[in-house]
Each structure stands twice: as structure tokens, then as C-alpha cells.
Scaffold this motif. Structure first.
Motif, PDB file in Angstrom:
ATOM      1  N   ILE A  15       0.840  -1.207   0.000  1.00  0.00           N
ATOM      2  CA  ILE A  15       0.000   0.000   0.000  1.00  0.00           C
ATOM      3  C   ILE A  15       0.872   1.253   0.000  1.00  0.00           C
ATOM      4  CG2 ILE A  15      -1.630   1.350   1.404  1.00  0.00           C
ATOM      5  CD1 ILE A  15      -2.928  -1.374   2.162  1.00  0.00           C
ATOM      6  N   THR A  16       1.942   1.237   0.782  1.00  0.00           N
ATOM      7  CA  THR A  16       2.858   2.388   0.826  1.00  0.00           C
ATOM      8  C   THR A  16       3.484   2.636  -0.536  1.00  0.00           C
ATOM      9  OG1 THR A  16       3.319   1.930   3.151  1.00  0.00           O
ATOM     10  CG2 THR A  16       4.854   3.365   2.008  1.00  0.00           C
ATOM     11  N   ILE A  17       3.937   1.579  -1.205  1.00  0.00           N
ATOM     12  CA  ILE A  17       4.519   1.723  -2.544  1.00  0.00           C
ATOM     13  C   ILE A  17       3.462   2.232  -3.527  1.00  0.00           C
ATOM     14  CG2 ILE A  17       5.497   0.452  -4.509  1.00  0.00           C
ATOM     15  CD1 ILE A  17       7.006  -1.285  -2.455  1.00  0.00           C
ATOM     16  N   SER A  56      16.039   5.409  -8.866  1.00  0.00           N
ATOM     17  CA  SER A  56      16.676   4.085  -8.890  1.00  0.00           C
ATOM     18  C   SER A  56      15.778   2.927  -8.446  1.00  0.00           C
ATOM     19  CB  SER A  56      17.940   4.103  -8.040  1.00  0.00           C
ATOM     20  OG  SER A  56      17.625   4.421  -6.702  1.00  0.00           O
ATOM     21  N   GLY A  57      14.592   3.215  -7.942  1.00  0.00           N
ATOM     22  CA  GLY A  57      13.697   2.128  -7.535  1.00  0.00           C
ATOM     23  C   GLY A  57      14.334   1.232  -6.495  1.00  0.00           C
ATOM     24  N   PHE A  58      14.309  -0.061  -6.739  1.00  0.00           N
ATOM     25  CA  PHE A  58      14.876  -1.031  -5.805  1.00  0.00           C
ATOM     26  C   PHE A  58      16.386  -1.174  -5.948  1.00  0.00           C
ATOM     27  CE2 PHE A  58      10.426  -2.337  -6.340  1.00  0.00           C
ATOM     28  CZ  PHE A  58      10.009  -2.283  -5.026  1.00  0.00           C
ATOM     29  N   GLY A  59      16.997  -0.393  -6.827  1.00  0.00           N
ATOM     30  CA  GLY A  59      18.445  -0.327  -6.931  1.00  0.00           C
ATOM     31  C   GLY A  59      19.108  -1.350  -7.826  1.00  0.00           C
ATOM     32  N   SER A  60      18.338  -2.155  -8.533  1.00  0.00           N
ATOM     33  CA  SER A  60      18.950  -3.234  -9.313  1.00  0.00           C
ATOM     34  C   SER A  60      19.895  -2.718 -10.401  1.00  0.00           C
ATOM     35  CB  SER A  60      17.878  -4.140  -9.919  1.00  0.00           C
ATOM     36  OG  SER A  60      17.008  -3.404 -10.756  1.00  0.00           O
ATOM     37  N   ALA A  76      22.727   6.850  -6.561  1.00  0.00           N
ATOM     38  CA  ALA A  76      21.351   6.475  -6.885  1.00  0.00           C
ATOM     39  C   ALA A  76      20.404   7.347  -6.071  1.00  0.00           C
ATOM     40  CB  ALA A  76      21.126   4.996  -6.581  1.00  0.00           C
ATOM     41  N   TYR A  77      19.423   7.931  -6.739  1.00  0.00           N
ATOM     42  CA  TYR A  77      18.412   8.753  -6.079  1.00  0.00           C
ATOM     43  C   TYR A  77      17.050   8.091  -6.209  1.00  0.00           C
ATOM     44  CZ  TYR A  77      21.824  12.534  -5.975  1.00  0.00           C
ATOM     45  OH  TYR A  77      22.945  13.288  -5.742  1.00  0.00           O
ATOM     46  N   GLU A  78      16.364   7.964  -5.090  1.00  0.00           N
ATOM     47  CA  GLU A  78      15.018   7.394  -5.063  1.00  0.00           C
ATOM     48  C   GLU A  78      14.216   8.124  -3.997  1.00  0.00           C
ATOM     49  OE1 GLU A  78      11.659   5.692  -5.670  1.00  0.00           O
ATOM     50  OE2 GLU A  78      13.334   5.191  -6.990  1.00  0.00           O
ATOM     51  N   VAL A  79      12.961   8.466  -4.309  1.00  0.00           N
ATOM     52  CA  VAL A  79      12.137   9.178  -3.330  1.00  0.00           C
ATOM     53  C   VAL A  79      11.177   8.274  -2.566  1.00  0.00           C
ATOM     54  CG1 VAL A  79      12.285  11.441  -4.463  1.00  0.00           C
ATOM     55  CG2 VAL A  79      10.458   9.873  -5.096  1.00  0.00           C
ATOM     56  N   SER A  80      10.887   7.094  -3.080  1.00  0.00           N
ATOM     57  CA  SER A  80       9.972   6.169  -2.390  1.00  0.00           C
ATOM     58  C   SER A  80      10.703   5.442  -1.265  1.00  0.00           C
ATOM     59  CB  SER A  80       9.404   5.144  -3.371  1.00  0.00           C
ATOM     60  OG  SER A  80       8.648   5.783  -4.361  1.00  0.00           O
ATOM     61  N   PHE A  81      10.086   5.391  -0.098  1.00  0.00           N
ATOM     62  CA  PHE A  81      10.740   4.878   1.098  1.00  0.00           C
ATOM     63  C   PHE A  81      11.151   3.408   0.991  1.00  0.00           C
ATOM     64  CE2 PHE A  81      10.592   2.917   5.339  1.00  0.00           C
ATOM     65  CZ  PHE A  81      11.633   3.613   5.927  1.00  0.00           C
TER      66      PHE A  81
END
Length: 172
Positions: A15-17, A56-60, A76-81
Motif C-alpha cells: 500500500i505504501t509503494i 533508482s527504484g529497488f536499486g537493481s 542512486a536517487y530514489e524518493v519512495s521509502f
């Protein structure tokens, strides 16, 4: 009882994603192996010493690039926790030393003199293009799937996958 707690935790993460994806405009989307290999080939030929994965999402992809180009620094920059946390955990487990992962909006960061790698969405590409026009940043850009509207690409590769994924290479 353990299964119930695990289910609740996974539901909360999902739900958070989903909420984060609605705010941003796209969910974390991993690059396929064939796309990652094409991006790696372009990145290896870059004259830039720093690679920045935008969103970067999950960083893969960031992890893949850092492992395969160990002499270059990867940010890597990502805003989703949760994708950010998962990428940090993967980085630690895999002991990737030349990778730094940040929970930040890349549009607010210094992108100068770097190789930018992205798999964004049309609005994200427009926002990045606006930033590039506002600043002189002397950079190279590899974009999977989506192109800029006003910046002419130097090279376009069509990946030999089921989607014929386009990869665009730019120099600004």
C-alpha cells in the motif's frame, strides 16, 4: 500467527509503494537484463567518472552498474521509502563499495559533469529536460524507453527484447 503478521507487513509495504507511486506518477520498474546490458555497454564508454541513477527504484540497475564498473562512482536517487530501504539493504548484502544511495529528489541535486542514467516516465523526462535547460551541466544521459521532447539524441539503440525497448544517448 507469524503468517498473519507477515501478511500485514507485506500489505502495508504494498500500500505504501502504491501511494508513493500515485504521488510520483510511476511505480518502481526494474530494467530487463538485456536493457541493463546495453546501458552497461554505453556507460563503460562514457568519459564521466560518476554515474547517477535517477529514480533508482529497488536499486537493481545502480547495483549492476556499480559492480560491473568498479572504478566509477555510482549515485542512486530514489524518493519512495521502501524501494530506497530495499536498495540500501541489497547494497549492504552485496558489499558494493562504489555505490551511494540517497532518498532524495534528483531534480534538487547537482547533476553536473556526470553520466545520468534513467528509466523515467513522460512527465519525469519533461521535468529533467526543464532542469537541463535551466542549467549548463556538461553531462551525458542514457534514457531507457522514454526520450526528451526538445533535446536531440546522439544515438538510439533498439534492444533485441520482446518490447524492442529504445535506449537514447544524449550529450549536453
Amino acid at each position: 500467527m507469524f503468517e498473519l503478521y507477515l501478511l500485514i507487513i507485506l500489505l502495508f509495504i504494498t500500500i505504501t509503494i502504491a501511494i508513493s507511486s500515485l504521488k510520483i506518477g510511476i511505480s518502481p520498474m526494474p530494467s530487463s537484463k538485456k536493457v541493463a546490458m546495453e546501458i552497461l555497454a554505453l556507460a563503460k564508454n562514457s568519459t564521466k567518472n560518476e554515474i547517477i541513477d535517477l529514480g533508482s527504484g529497488f536499486g537493481s540497475l545502480a547495483i549492476f552498474l556499480a559492480i560491473n564498473i568498479p572504478h566509477k562512482k555510482v549515485l542512486a536517487y530514489e524518493v519512495s521509502f521502501f524501494p530506497y530501504i530495499i536498495s540500501k539493504v541489497l547494497k549492504t548484502i552485496l558489499r558494493v563499495k562504489n555505490l551511494e544511495i540517497y532518498k532524495k529528489d534528483f531534480l534538487k541535486e547537482d547533476l553536473k559533469n556526470s553520466l545520468l542514467v534513467c528509466y523515467l516516465f513522460p512527465k519525469g523526462m519533461q521535468n529533467l529536460e526543464d532542469k537541463l535547460f535551466d542549467e549548463t551541466i556538461n553531462t551525458e544521459i542514457i534514457s531507457s524507453t522514454f526520450a526528451f521532447r526538445h533535446i536531440k539524441f546522439r544515438k538510439k539503440i533498439e534492444v533485441k527484447d520482446i518490447y524492442r525497448t529504445p535506449i537514447y544517448f544524449y550529450k549536453t
